[in-house]
Scaffold this motif. Structure first.
Motif, PDB file in Angstrom:
ATOM      1  N   LYS A   1       0.693  -1.135   0.091  1.00  0.00           N
ATOM      2  CA  LYS A   1      -0.038  -0.073   0.037  1.00  0.00           C
ATOM      3  C   LYS A   1       0.912   1.397   0.028  1.00  0.00           C
ATOM      4  O   LYS A   1       1.886   1.381   0.675  1.00  0.00           O
ATOM      5  CB  LYS A   1      -0.840   0.007   1.166  1.00  0.00           C
TER       6      LYS A   1
ATOM      7  N   PRO B   1      -0.594   7.835   0.659  1.00  0.00           N
ATOM      8  CA  PRO B   1      -1.128   9.039  -0.267  1.00  0.00           C
ATOM      9  C   PRO B   1      -0.625  10.507   0.126  1.00  0.00           C
ATOM     10  O   PRO B   1      -0.634  11.591  -0.556  1.00  0.00           O
ATOM     11  CB  PRO B   1      -2.699   8.949  -0.246  1.00  0.00           C
TER      12      PRO B   1
ATOM     13  N   GLU C   1      -2.057   3.035  -5.363  1.00  0.00           N
ATOM     14  CA  GLU C   1      -2.829   3.021  -4.148  1.00  0.00           C
ATOM     15  C   GLU C   1      -2.330   1.601  -3.728  1.00  0.00           C
ATOM     16  O   GLU C   1      -1.854   1.472  -2.655  1.00  0.00           O
ATOM     17  CB  GLU C   1      -4.343   2.681  -4.404  1.00  0.00           C
ATOM     18  N   TYR C   2      -2.384   0.373  -4.422  1.00  0.00           N
ATOM     19  CA  TYR C   2      -2.105  -0.897  -3.979  1.00  0.00           C
ATOM     20  C   TYR C   2      -1.245  -1.386  -5.242  1.00  0.00           C
ATOM     21  O   TYR C   2      -1.425  -1.449  -6.431  1.00  0.00           O
ATOM     22  CB  TYR C   2      -3.201  -1.749  -3.679  1.00  0.00           C
TER      23      TYR C   2
ATOM     24  N   ASP D   1      -0.394   8.465  -7.724  1.00  0.00           N
ATOM     25  CA  ASP D   1      -1.691   7.877  -8.421  1.00  0.00           C
ATOM     26  C   ASP D   1      -1.568   6.275  -8.503  1.00  0.00           C
ATOM     27  O   ASP D   1      -2.391   5.810  -9.115  1.00  0.00           O
ATOM     28  CB  ASP D   1      -1.711   8.117  -9.913  1.00  0.00           C
TER      29      ASP D   1
END
Length: 271
Positions: free
Chosen positions: A146, A149, A160-161, A158
């Motif tokens: 992860k 942000p 996330e995971y 941009d």
């Protein structure tokens, strides 16, 4: 639009340079030269010809003296034939806006050079190290990551995971003291964390956190966001067929690891 001219350092045991250079070209870099550190130190190649530096994974010097320790000393004390210290070239490269990505052994190198996490913008002052995995053995598996942000890191923009492979024996981040870890977190320099694939929350649970790193930290950035170091190998997931579940269609709808390199390339191209 600026061109991306990447320098991939190899030699002394590094073994991920070819796939790293390939991943950079696939990510959109116009050029990705594989250069032996000895040629850089001798002055045959100069860093001011490049704007993206990638220190890849491998087993630098067989991890003798500790992972990347010998390499860090080599970077600190090598001087080219014209009398220019390699470290001065590195400082100028970064001051001129260059990006630096360290993967696995390359991450260990950046930490031992003091380029990461550079808390308080104290560059080239060692503040963290990396030590043996809590499991006491080499770990070779895929992990779920992860990104933070709130991190300034340009490589995680941009994203996330992700799911990417890890392969290391010394990946546990060891801060100089508790205050250093607290400052890293308060300044959002923990760019990437290991997470439980079910809850998608940072974890200390093995094997989701393969080394026992505090807070599940898998990678660090610096205050500018232009340096990233991480233990997992994003360059090794550069096509969907790299994923062990691709034929079963069970892998999550996450971006390729290549997305990190693409984010760095796009950052340079828009400057």
């Amino acid at each position: 639009m600026a061109s991306v001219n990447a320098l991939v350092i190899t030699g002394y045991g590094t073994n991920c340079h070819e796939e790293s250079a390939y991943a950079l070209r696939t990510a959109g870099a116009e050029n990705a030269d594989i250069v032996y550190f000895s040629d850089l130190a001798a002055g045959h190649v100069r860093m001011d010809d490049y704007n993206f530096l990638l220190c890849p994974g491998g087993f630098l010097d067989g991890d003798d003296l500790g992972a990347a320790q010998a390499a860090a000393l080599r970077w600190r004390w090598s001087t080219s034939k014209d009398g220019t210290p390699v470290l001065d070239q590195l400082k100028t490269f970064f001051d001129n806006g260059g990006l630096i990505l360290g993967i696995c052994n390359g991450f260990q190198l950046l930490c031992k050079l003091g380029l990461l996490p550079a808390v308080g913008e104290k560059y080239f002052e060692r503040q963290v190290s990396l030590s043996y995995n809590d499991s006491g053995r080499f770990e070779d598996r895929w992990v779920t990551l992860k990104t933070n942000p709130a991190s300034p890191c340009v490589f995680t923009k941009d994203i996330e995971y992700m799911e990417v492979p890890i392969r290391h024996g010394e990946g546990k981040i060891i801060p100089m003291d508790d205050a250093t870890l607290e400052t890293i977190v308060n300044n959002n320099l923990h760019a990437v964390q290991y997470v439980d694939p079910e809850t998608r929350e940072p974890t200390q649970e093995y094997p989701y956190n393969p080394n026992g790193s505090p807070l599940g930290i898998a990678g660090l950035t610096d205050p500018t966001g232009r340096i990233l170091g991480l233990m997992p190998h994003p360059e090794a997931y550069n096509h969907k067929t790299n994923h062990p579940s691709w034929t079963r269609g069970t892998n999550p709808d996450f971006p390729l690891g290549l997305a990190m390199l693409e984010a760095g390339v796009n950052h340079l191209k828009t400057q």
